[in-house]
Design a protein around this motif. Structure first.
Motif, mmCIF file in Angstrom:
data_model
loop_
_atom_site.group_PDB
_atom_site.id
_atom_site.type_symbol
_atom_site.label_atom_id
_atom_site.label_comp_id
_atom_site.label_asym_id
_atom_site.label_seq_id
_atom_site.Cartn_x
_atom_site.Cartn_y
_atom_site.Cartn_z
ATOM 1 N N LEU A 50 0.807 -1.221 0.000
ATOM 2 C CA LEU A 50 0.000 0.000 0.000
ATOM 3 C C LEU A 50 0.842 1.274 0.000
ATOM 4 N N THR A 51 2.069 1.188 0.481
ATOM 5 C CA THR A 51 2.907 2.386 0.553
ATOM 6 C C THR A 51 4.056 2.384 -0.452
ATOM 7 N N TYR A 52 4.151 1.342 -1.281
ATOM 8 C CA TYR A 52 5.222 1.257 -2.275
ATOM 9 C C TYR A 52 4.952 2.268 -3.375
ATOM 10 N N ARG A 53 5.913 3.110 -3.646
ATOM 11 C CA ARG A 53 5.713 4.244 -4.546
ATOM 12 C C ARG A 53 6.020 3.858 -5.994
ATOM 13 N N ILE A 54 4.972 3.454 -6.710
ATOM 14 C CA ILE A 54 5.131 3.031 -8.106
ATOM 15 C C ILE A 54 4.238 3.828 -9.067
ATOM 16 N N PHE A 55 3.691 4.938 -8.579
ATOM 17 C CA PHE A 55 2.849 5.791 -9.415
ATOM 18 C C PHE A 55 3.530 7.149 -9.586
ATOM 19 N N ASP A 56 3.341 7.731 -10.752
ATOM 20 C CA ASP A 56 4.012 8.975 -11.100
ATOM 21 C C ASP A 56 3.472 10.174 -10.333
ATOM 22 N N LEU A 62 8.453 8.191 -10.053
ATOM 23 C CA LEU A 62 7.733 7.219 -9.234
ATOM 24 C C LEU A 62 7.800 7.680 -7.782
ATOM 25 N N ASP A 63 6.740 8.341 -7.325
ATOM 26 C CA ASP A 63 6.784 8.958 -6.009
ATOM 27 C C ASP A 63 5.463 8.854 -5.248
ATOM 28 N N LYS A 64 4.454 8.208 -5.829
ATOM 29 C CA LYS A 64 3.155 8.088 -5.156
ATOM 30 C C LYS A 64 2.793 6.624 -4.985
ATOM 31 N N ASN A 65 2.054 6.342 -3.913
ATOM 32 C CA ASN A 65 1.605 4.977 -3.672
ATOM 33 C C ASN A 65 0.144 4.821 -4.095
ATOM 34 N N VAL A 66 -0.353 3.618 -4.008
ATOM 35 C CA VAL A 66 -1.707 3.326 -4.487
ATOM 36 C C VAL A 66 -2.766 4.093 -3.696
ATOM 37 N N GLN A 67 -2.521 4.347 -2.436
ATOM 38 C CA GLN A 67 -3.471 5.109 -1.639
ATOM 39 C C GLN A 67 -3.512 6.562 -2.086
#
Length: 145
Positions: A50-56, A62-67
């Protein structure tokens, strides 16, 4: 515990031609459960996913997480992730937790994920599933706890 996570624009899981879980933009996570895994390792894995930053971010990094991107999380049990493949030509699944215990722990993992994030879907434990995904990137990561 291992997870193969994929950033997706959409993903779904079907059993017997019926969709049992689906998400739009988010993470498809295949979860492998080993003999030594427990509730604490399941919670650590979900926290990491949930906190892994794989979103732009706005700069394309790559600095945002899924939440942070209000994405979905599709959890699919996958005992084959625990296979030993270093010798021979046939995978050794001896590292996977036995099915009954793994099913119970996977259920706890899902319940914890649902308590931490509001967009969680799953496959069906032990079923022959058809997984369809539009991998975004493609971005795939193997996580271990």
């Amino acid at each position: 515990m291992k997870a193969l996570i994929q950033r997706v624009t959409s993903a779904s899981v079907s059993v017997d031609a019926n969709i049992v879980g689906e998400i739009e933009h988010g993470i498809l996570a295949y979860i492998g459960i080993g003999h030594d895994d427990d509730l604490q390792s399941a919670q650590r894995m979900i926290d990491k996913i949930l906190t892994y930053r794989i979103f732009d971010n706005d700069a394309g990094k790559l600095d945002k997480n899924v939440q942070q991107v209000a994405g979905g999380l599709l959890l699919v049990s996958q005992f084959t992730l625990m296979a030993k493949t270093d010798k021979g030509r046939r995978p050794d699944f001896g590292g996977a937790m036995p099915p009954d215990a793994a099913n119970a722990l996977f259920g706890q993992l899902v319940a914890y994920a649902q308590s931490q994030h509001d967009k969680v879907a799953t496959g069906e434990f032990g079923a022959n599933m058809l997984v369809q995904a539009d991998n975004d990137g493609p971005l795939n990561f193997i996580l271990e706890v």
